[in-house]
Every structure is written in structure tokens, then in C-alpha cells.
Scaffold this motif. Sequence first.
Motif, PDB file in Angstrom:
ATOM      1  N   VAL A  80     -42.290 -11.574  72.863  1.00  0.00           N
ATOM      2  CA  VAL A  80     -40.964 -11.204  73.347  1.00  0.00           C
ATOM      3  C   VAL A  80     -39.972 -12.175  72.732  1.00  0.00           C
ATOM      4  N   TYR A  81     -38.995 -11.630  72.011  1.00  0.00           N
ATOM      5  CA  TYR A  81     -37.930 -12.449  71.434  1.00  0.00           C
ATOM      6  C   TYR A  81     -36.819 -12.531  72.473  1.00  0.00           C
ATOM      7  N   GLU A  82     -36.537 -13.754  72.910  1.00  0.00           N
ATOM      8  CA  GLU A  82     -35.680 -13.983  74.056  1.00  0.00           C
ATOM      9  C   GLU A  82     -34.479 -14.840  73.675  1.00  0.00           C
ATOM     10  N   GLU A  83     -33.289 -14.247  73.775  1.00  0.00           N
ATOM     11  CA  GLU A  83     -32.040 -14.952  73.442  1.00  0.00           C
ATOM     12  C   GLU A  83     -31.823 -16.182  74.296  1.00  0.00           C
ATOM     13  N   ARG A  84     -32.283 -16.143  75.541  1.00  0.00           N
ATOM     14  CA  ARG A  84     -32.020 -17.247  76.470  1.00  0.00           C
ATOM     15  C   ARG A  84     -32.725 -18.549  76.095  1.00  0.00           C
ATOM     16  N   ILE A  85     -33.692 -18.506  75.189  1.00  0.00           N
ATOM     17  CA  ILE A  85     -34.386 -19.737  74.785  1.00  0.00           C
ATOM     18  C   ILE A  85     -33.501 -20.587  73.871  1.00  0.00           C
ATOM     19  N   TYR A  86     -32.666 -19.939  73.071  1.00  0.00           N
ATOM     20  CA  TYR A  86     -31.789 -20.664  72.145  1.00  0.00           C
ATOM     21  C   TYR A  86     -30.802 -21.510  72.949  1.00  0.00           C
ATOM     22  N   GLU A  87     -30.785 -22.803  72.667  1.00  0.00           N
ATOM     23  CA  GLU A  87     -29.899 -23.781  73.321  1.00  0.00           C
ATOM     24  C   GLU A  87     -30.134 -23.910  74.830  1.00  0.00           C
ATOM     25  N   ALA A  88     -31.323 -23.538  75.298  1.00  0.00           N
ATOM     26  CA  ALA A  88     -31.618 -23.593  76.734  1.00  0.00           C
ATOM     27  C   ALA A  88     -31.949 -25.013  77.177  1.00  0.00           C
ATOM     28  N   SER A  89     -31.530 -25.327  78.381  1.00  0.00           N
ATOM     29  CA  SER A  89     -31.892 -26.590  79.021  1.00  0.00           C
ATOM     30  C   SER A  89     -33.298 -26.430  79.611  1.00  0.00           C
ATOM     31  N   PRO A  90     -33.948 -27.551  79.969  1.00  0.00           N
ATOM     32  CA  PRO A  90     -35.251 -27.424  80.644  1.00  0.00           C
ATOM     33  C   PRO A  90     -35.182 -26.555  81.900  1.00  0.00           C
ATOM     34  N   GLY A  91     -34.132 -26.692  82.684  1.00  0.00           N
ATOM     35  CA  GLY A  91     -33.999 -25.872  83.892  1.00  0.00           C
ATOM     36  C   GLY A  91     -33.893 -24.392  83.579  1.00  0.00           C
ATOM     37  N   GLU A  92     -33.164 -24.058  82.531  1.00  0.00           N
ATOM     38  CA  GLU A  92     -33.044 -22.648  82.129  1.00  0.00           C
ATOM     39  C   GLU A  92     -34.385 -22.123  81.614  1.00  0.00           C
ATOM     40  N   LEU A  93     -35.163 -22.970  80.945  1.00  0.00           N
ATOM     41  CA  LEU A  93     -36.478 -22.554  80.464  1.00  0.00           C
ATOM     42  C   LEU A  93     -37.444 -22.353  81.637  1.00  0.00           C
ATOM     43  N   ILE A  94     -37.359 -23.210  82.633  1.00  0.00           N
ATOM     44  CA  ILE A  94     -38.193 -23.015  83.833  1.00  0.00           C
ATOM     45  C   ILE A  94     -37.836 -21.691  84.506  1.00  0.00           C
ATOM     46  N   ALA A  95     -36.545 -21.400  84.632  1.00  0.00           N
ATOM     47  CA  ALA A  95     -36.118 -20.136  85.248  1.00  0.00           C
ATOM     48  C   ALA A  95     -36.665 -18.945  84.464  1.00  0.00           C
ATOM     49  N   LEU A  96     -36.644 -19.020  83.148  1.00  0.00           N
ATOM     50  CA  LEU A  96     -37.190 -17.952  82.314  1.00  0.00           C
ATOM     51  C   LEU A  96     -38.698 -17.818  82.543  1.00  0.00           C
ATOM     52  N   LEU A  97     -39.411 -18.935  82.541  1.00  0.00           N
ATOM     53  CA  LEU A  97     -40.860 -18.889  82.757  1.00  0.00           C
ATOM     54  C   LEU A  97     -41.212 -18.404  84.159  1.00  0.00           C
ATOM     55  N   ASN A  98     -40.360 -18.657  85.143  1.00  0.00           N
ATOM     56  CA  ASN A  98     -40.584 -18.142  86.500  1.00  0.00           C
ATOM     57  C   ASN A  98     -40.617 -16.620  86.529  1.00  0.00           C
ATOM     58  N   GLU A  99     -40.038 -15.967  85.535  1.00  0.00           N
ATOM     59  CA  GLU A  99     -40.013 -14.499  85.449  1.00  0.00           C
ATOM     60  C   GLU A  99     -41.266 -13.925  84.804  1.00  0.00           C
ATOM     61  N   THR A 100     -42.147 -14.787  84.295  1.00  0.00           N
ATOM     62  CA  THR A 100     -43.345 -14.330  83.591  1.00  0.00           C
ATOM     63  C   THR A 100     -44.267 -13.587  84.552  1.00  0.00           C
ATOM     64  N   PRO A 101     -44.755 -12.419  84.155  1.00  0.00           N
ATOM     65  CA  PRO A 101     -45.684 -11.676  85.025  1.00  0.00           C
ATOM     66  C   PRO A 101     -46.973 -12.475  85.244  1.00  0.00           C
ATOM     67  N   ASP A 102     -47.527 -12.382  86.440  1.00  0.00           N
ATOM     68  CA  ASP A 102     -48.723 -13.155  86.759  1.00  0.00           C
ATOM     69  C   ASP A 102     -49.967 -12.701  86.008  1.00  0.00           C
ATOM     70  N   ASP A 103     -49.937 -11.534  85.370  1.00  0.00           N
ATOM     71  CA  ASP A 103     -51.102 -11.142  84.576  1.00  0.00           C
ATOM     72  C   ASP A 103     -51.151 -11.886  83.240  1.00  0.00           C
ATOM     73  N   ALA A 104     -50.118 -12.640  82.898  1.00  0.00           N
ATOM     74  CA  ALA A 104     -50.124 -13.492  81.710  1.00  0.00           C
ATOM     75  C   ALA A 104     -50.716 -14.839  82.106  1.00  0.00           C
ATOM     76  N   GLN A 105     -51.905 -15.127  81.635  1.00  0.00           N
ATOM     77  CA  GLN A 105     -52.592 -16.364  81.995  1.00  0.00           C
ATOM     78  C   GLN A 105     -52.138 -17.528  81.108  1.00  0.00           C
ATOM     79  N   ASP A 106     -52.123 -17.319  79.798  1.00  0.00           N
ATOM     80  CA  ASP A 106     -51.758 -18.372  78.850  1.00  0.00           C
ATOM     81  C   ASP A 106     -50.538 -17.920  78.058  1.00  0.00           C
ATOM     82  N   VAL A 107     -49.504 -18.764  78.064  1.00  0.00           N
ATOM     83  CA  VAL A 107     -48.209 -18.406  77.480  1.00  0.00           C
ATOM     84  C   VAL A 107     -47.800 -19.456  76.459  1.00  0.00           C
ATOM     85  N   LEU A 108     -47.208 -18.986  75.389  1.00  0.00           N
ATOM     86  CA  LEU A 108     -46.673 -19.841  74.333  1.00  0.00           C
ATOM     87  C   LEU A 108     -45.169 -19.639  74.299  1.00  0.00           C
TER      88      LEU A 108
END
Length: 172
Positions: A80-108
Motif C-alpha cells: 500500500v502506497y501511503e501519502e501519510r508516511i511522507y514527512e510523518a512524525s512518529p505519532g502520525e506513524l503510530i496512528a497509521l499503524l493502528n489502522e493495520t488490519p489484525d490479519d497482517a502479522q508482519d508489516v514492513l
Amino acid sequence: MSVAEPRKIVLFRHAKADWPQVTDHERPLAERGRMDAAVAGRKLADTGLAFDLALCSTATRTRETWKLAVHELPHRPKTVYEERIYEASPGELIALLNETPDDAQDVLLIGHNPGIQGLADILAGAAEGDARERMSGRGFPAAAFAVLSLDGSWKSLEPGVATLVDYWAPSD
């Protein structure tokens, strides 16, 4: 997949970029970056992780890094190409990762500094072996990545809940 199994997240900084007369978002990889991206891909394959999902910044240098690295993996994860990663703060990246579906076990997550390094520092409440010392000693140079392990759902991801299990950076 059960949320009882530890999840892995790999925080991967894009490889070395060039500085042509383009906007920052459109900067391509430098020759060194193209070489390091492929090497990083081989090192990612060596982790043995079978990524379910790759979240990649839309910036040219991150997309090129991922294109070169993914060819070294045994299987291609959903990307998934995600615009929100560009120039994101750690908090914004955590918020994005919080949206990850639980069926995704390992994420890059393929992104940029200072967000990637800050996120690795913030998430790692513990570390195995000398991983924290290696990461602190090297900083987070281009094409480096940190592997973190965490228990629970992606919605429970917050500062200090992960363990830094590995860190790799290309040699200078």
C-alpha cells in the motif's frame, strides 16, 4: 492469525537519494542508493519474515527503494502506497499503524527520517542483545532497518510496547 503470536514490524528507511532539481517528494535514488536497496532487500530476506503487508511512502525514493528490495524477498507482500508516511512524525506513524488490519502479522513500513528513527526509538521499550547499541551507534542511515516485535493487536501499538530484536545498516 492469533493476536497472542508476536507481531513483527520492520521500519525501513529509504536508500540514499540524489539531489537533482526536483521537489523533495520527487527525488530519485542515487547510484549508491540503488545498490544499497538491493542489499537491504537481501538482508530483509535473511530475517525469515514473511511480510503480510508493506506500507510505503509515495515519495519517489521510497517507491524505488521498495521496488529494488522486494525483488530479493521470497514472496511479494501486499503493498500500500501511503501519502501519510511522507514527512510523518512518529505519532502520525503510530496512528497509521493502528489502522493495520489484525490479519497482517508482519508489516514492513518504508519511510523517511526523522520519523522512522524516532518511531524505532519510541516503540522499543526493550531490546535484545546489542541491537539498541548498534542502532544508537549508527543512527539510522539511508537503507537501514529495525526489526521490532510486539504482542497484541495493531490498535494496541503505542510507545514502549515493542522489543527491538534486530537492526541492520549498510556499511559505509
